[in-house]
Design a protein around this motif. Structure first.
Motif, PDB file in Angstrom:
ATOM      1  N   THR A   1      -2.327   0.104  -1.635  1.00 45.22           N
ATOM      2  CA  THR A   1      -3.015  -1.010  -2.288  1.00 45.22           C
ATOM      3  C   THR A   1      -3.181  -0.742  -3.773  1.00 45.22           C
ATOM      4  OG1 THR A   1      -4.212  -1.401  -0.245  1.00 45.22           O
ATOM      5  CG2 THR A   1      -5.085  -2.441  -2.216  1.00 45.22           C
ATOM      6  N   ILE A   2      -3.517   0.489  -4.114  1.00 50.09           N
ATOM      7  CA  ILE A   2      -3.680   0.847  -5.528  1.00 50.09           C
ATOM      8  C   ILE A   2      -2.357   0.717  -6.267  1.00 50.09           C
ATOM      9  CG2 ILE A   2      -4.258   2.749  -7.084  1.00 50.09           C
ATOM     10  CD1 ILE A   2      -6.169   3.733  -4.868  1.00 50.09           C
ATOM     11  N   ASP A   3      -1.276   1.195  -5.648  1.00 48.93           N
ATOM     12  CA  ASP A   3       0.041   1.099  -6.287  1.00 48.93           C
ATOM     13  C   ASP A   3       0.479  -0.355  -6.451  1.00 48.93           C
ATOM     14  OD1 ASP A   3       0.143   3.855  -6.414  1.00 48.93           O
ATOM     15  OD2 ASP A   3       1.314   4.054  -4.558  1.00 48.93           O
ATOM     16  N   ALA A   4       0.230  -1.182  -5.428  1.00 42.81           N
ATOM     17  CA  ALA A   4       0.607  -2.594  -5.522  1.00 42.81           C
ATOM     18  C   ALA A   4      -0.175  -3.293  -6.625  1.00 42.81           C
ATOM     19  CB  ALA A   4       0.372  -3.289  -4.182  1.00 42.81           C
ATOM     20  N   THR A   5      -1.471  -2.988  -6.719  1.00 42.23           N
ATOM     21  CA  THR A   5      -2.294  -3.584  -7.773  1.00 42.23           C
ATOM     22  C   THR A   5      -1.819  -3.130  -9.152  1.00 42.23           C
ATOM     23  OG1 THR A   5      -4.170  -3.600  -6.267  1.00 42.23           O
ATOM     24  CG2 THR A   5      -4.650  -3.871  -8.602  1.00 42.23           C
ATOM     25  N   ARG A   6      -1.502  -1.859  -9.278  1.00 44.50           N
ATOM     26  CA  ARG A   6      -1.006  -1.329 -10.560  1.00 44.50           C
ATOM     27  C   ARG A   6       0.304  -2.007 -10.956  1.00 44.50           C
ATOM     28  NH1 ARG A   6      -0.773   4.038  -9.492  1.00 44.50           N
ATOM     29  NH2 ARG A   6      -2.944   4.263 -10.061  1.00 44.50           N
ATOM     30  N   ASP A   7       1.209  -2.209  -9.987  1.00 42.79           N
ATOM     31  CA  ASP A   7       2.480  -2.873 -10.281  1.00 42.79           C
ATOM     32  C   ASP A   7       2.266  -4.318 -10.730  1.00 42.79           C
ATOM     33  OD1 ASP A   7       3.797  -0.567  -9.610  1.00 42.79           O
ATOM     34  OD2 ASP A   7       4.343  -1.242  -7.583  1.00 42.79           O
ATOM     35  N   GLN A   8       1.368  -5.029 -10.062  1.00 48.94           N
ATOM     36  CA  GLN A   8       1.102  -6.414 -10.454  1.00 48.94           C
ATOM     37  C   GLN A   8       0.478  -6.486 -11.837  1.00 48.94           C
ATOM     38  OE1 GLN A   8      -1.209  -8.120  -7.289  1.00 48.94           O
ATOM     39  NE2 GLN A   8       0.603  -8.724  -6.143  1.00 48.94           N
ATOM     40  N   LEU A   9      -0.438  -5.585 -12.137  1.00 48.04           N
ATOM     41  CA  LEU A   9      -1.051  -5.589 -13.469  1.00 48.04           C
ATOM     42  C   LEU A   9      -0.037  -5.248 -14.551  1.00 48.04           C
ATOM     43  CD1 LEU A   9      -4.546  -3.963 -12.865  1.00 48.04           C
ATOM     44  CD2 LEU A   9      -4.037  -6.321 -13.455  1.00 48.04           C
ATOM     45  N   SER A  10       0.904  -4.354 -14.253  1.00 49.92           N
ATOM     46  CA  SER A  10       1.924  -4.016 -15.249  1.00 49.92           C
ATOM     47  C   SER A  10       2.827  -5.215 -15.523  1.00 49.92           C
ATOM     48  CB  SER A  10       2.738  -2.812 -14.811  1.00 49.92           C
ATOM     49  OG  SER A  10       3.563  -3.134 -13.711  1.00 49.92           O
ATOM     50  N   GLN A  11       3.072  -6.052 -14.510  1.00 46.23           N
ATOM     51  CA  GLN A  11       3.857  -7.257 -14.742  1.00 46.23           C
ATOM     52  C   GLN A  11       3.119  -8.226 -15.653  1.00 46.23           C
ATOM     53  OE1 GLN A  11       4.685  -8.803 -10.862  1.00 46.23           O
ATOM     54  NE2 GLN A  11       6.237  -7.264 -10.411  1.00 46.23           N
ATOM     55  N   TYR A  12       1.812  -8.344 -15.459  1.00 42.41           N
ATOM     56  CA  TYR A  12       1.032  -9.247 -16.296  1.00 42.41           C
ATOM     57  C   TYR A  12       0.778  -8.676 -17.679  1.00 42.41           C
ATOM     58  CZ  TYR A  12       0.155 -12.286 -12.343  1.00 42.41           C
ATOM     59  OH  TYR A  12       0.305 -13.155 -11.299  1.00 42.41           O
ATOM     60  N   SER A  13       0.848  -7.366 -17.827  1.00 45.07           N
ATOM     61  CA  SER A  13       0.584  -6.779 -19.141  1.00 45.07           C
ATOM     62  C   SER A  13       1.636  -7.212 -20.154  1.00 45.07           C
ATOM     63  CB  SER A  13       0.505  -5.256 -19.051  1.00 45.07           C
ATOM     64  OG  SER A  13       1.779  -4.704 -18.789  1.00 45.07           O
TER      65      SER A  13
ATOM     66  N   GLY B   1      -0.471  -2.544  19.863  1.00 42.55           N
ATOM     67  CA  GLY B   1      -1.345  -3.449  19.126  1.00 42.55           C
ATOM     68  C   GLY B   1      -1.442  -3.148  17.637  1.00 42.55           C
ATOM     69  N   VAL B   2      -0.753  -2.113  17.167  1.00 43.02           N
ATOM     70  CA  VAL B   2      -0.792  -1.784  15.737  1.00 43.02           C
ATOM     71  C   VAL B   2       0.304  -2.582  15.052  1.00 43.02           C
ATOM     72  CG1 VAL B   2      -0.501   0.035  14.011  1.00 43.02           C
ATOM     73  CG2 VAL B   2      -1.737   0.511  16.125  1.00 43.02           C
ATOM     74  N   ALA B   3      -0.092  -3.437  14.112  1.00 42.75           N
ATOM     75  CA  ALA B   3       0.869  -4.297  13.420  1.00 42.75           C
ATOM     76  C   ALA B   3       1.554  -3.564  12.273  1.00 42.75           C
ATOM     77  CB  ALA B   3       0.181  -5.553  12.903  1.00 42.75           C
ATOM     78  N   PHE B   4       0.789  -2.855  11.466  1.00 47.51           N
ATOM     79  CA  PHE B   4       1.380  -2.089  10.377  1.00 47.51           C
ATOM     80  C   PHE B   4       0.414  -0.994   9.951  1.00 47.51           C
ATOM     81  CE2 PHE B   4      -0.993  -5.420   8.341  1.00 47.51           C
ATOM     82  CZ  PHE B   4      -1.575  -4.820   7.242  1.00 47.51           C
ATOM     83  N   VAL B   5       0.973  -0.012   9.262  1.00 46.66           N
ATOM     84  CA  VAL B   5       0.190   1.128   8.786  1.00 46.66           C
ATOM     85  C   VAL B   5       0.442   1.263   7.296  1.00 46.66           C
ATOM     86  CG1 VAL B   5      -0.208   3.604   8.993  1.00 46.66           C
ATOM     87  CG2 VAL B   5       0.422   2.289  11.012  1.00 46.66           C
ATOM     88  N   LEU B   6      -0.627   1.332   6.519  1.00 46.67           N
ATOM     89  CA  LEU B   6      -0.513   1.468   5.068  1.00 46.67           C
ATOM     90  C   LEU B   6      -0.898   2.866   4.625  1.00 46.67           C
ATOM     91  CD1 LEU B   6      -2.080  -1.756   3.557  1.00 46.67           C
ATOM     92  CD2 LEU B   6       0.261  -1.017   3.409  1.00 46.67           C
ATOM     93  N   ASP B   7      -0.197   3.340   3.633  1.00 48.95           N
ATOM     94  CA  ASP B   7      -0.556   4.577   2.963  1.00 48.95           C
ATOM     95  C   ASP B   7      -1.859   4.340   2.203  1.00 48.95           C
ATOM     96  OD1 ASP B   7      -0.084   7.179   2.279  1.00 48.95           O
ATOM     97  OD2 ASP B   7       1.269   6.730   0.614  1.00 48.95           O
ATOM     98  N   PRO B   8      -2.725   5.325   2.080  1.00 44.48           N
ATOM     99  CA  PRO B   8      -4.001   5.091   1.380  1.00 44.48           C
ATOM    100  C   PRO B   8      -3.832   4.586  -0.060  1.00 44.48           C
ATOM    101  CG  PRO B   8      -4.049   7.187   2.511  1.00 44.48           C
ATOM    102  CD  PRO B   8      -2.661   6.661   2.644  1.00 44.48           C
TER     103      PRO B   8
END
Length: 128
Positions: free
Chosen positions: A66-78, A56-63
């Motif tokens: 989410t922070i890394d993904a947000t940082r990458d998206q912000l760097s694209q917009y910067s 029943g476990v669909a996926f497992v995320l590293d803690p």
């Protein structure tokens, strides 16, 4: 099902209900998210491997995923913000140059008018 309230979320695709109504949707025993801290002697990778083996476990995320993904998206917009900032700076320089040019032209016309009425050049140069 009884309506107990509305929400201000602009996305109308979301529906919120009390957990006691989960059986109506066939979702008893389900959870959206589980936060696990590794015991001493185990790493995050060990916990991820163990979680993948559970049914029943669909996926497992590293803690930090989410922070890394947000940082990458912000760097694209910067980069976009930098381009807009450079454009605004160049526009401000053009406006300043235009204002200075107009002011110099007006001053030149004033001096020409005063010269036409007989004011000497020495006097014009001493005027502020």
């Amino acid at each position: 099902m009884r309506l107990i309230g509305v929400h201000p979320n602009p996305l109308r695709i979301l529906a919120y209900t009390d957990i006691s109504n989960a059986g109506l949707f066939g979702m008893e025993g389900f959870t959206n998210e589980l936060e696990v801290t590794p015991a001493s002697g185990f790493s995050v990778a060990d916990v991820k491997r163990a979680m993948f083996g559970l049914p029943g476990v669909a996926f497992v995320l590293d803690p930090n995923a989410t922070i890394d993904a947000t940082r990458d998206q912000l760097s694209q917009y910067s980069y976009i913000f930098q381009i807009v900032g450079i454009f605004v700076f160049v526009l401000a320089l053009l406006i300043a140059f235009s204002a200075a040019s107009i002011s110099a032209d007006e001053r030149r016309r004033e001096h020409a008018t005063m010269e036409a009425f007989g004011v000497r050049v020495r006097t014009l140069l001493r005027m502020p």
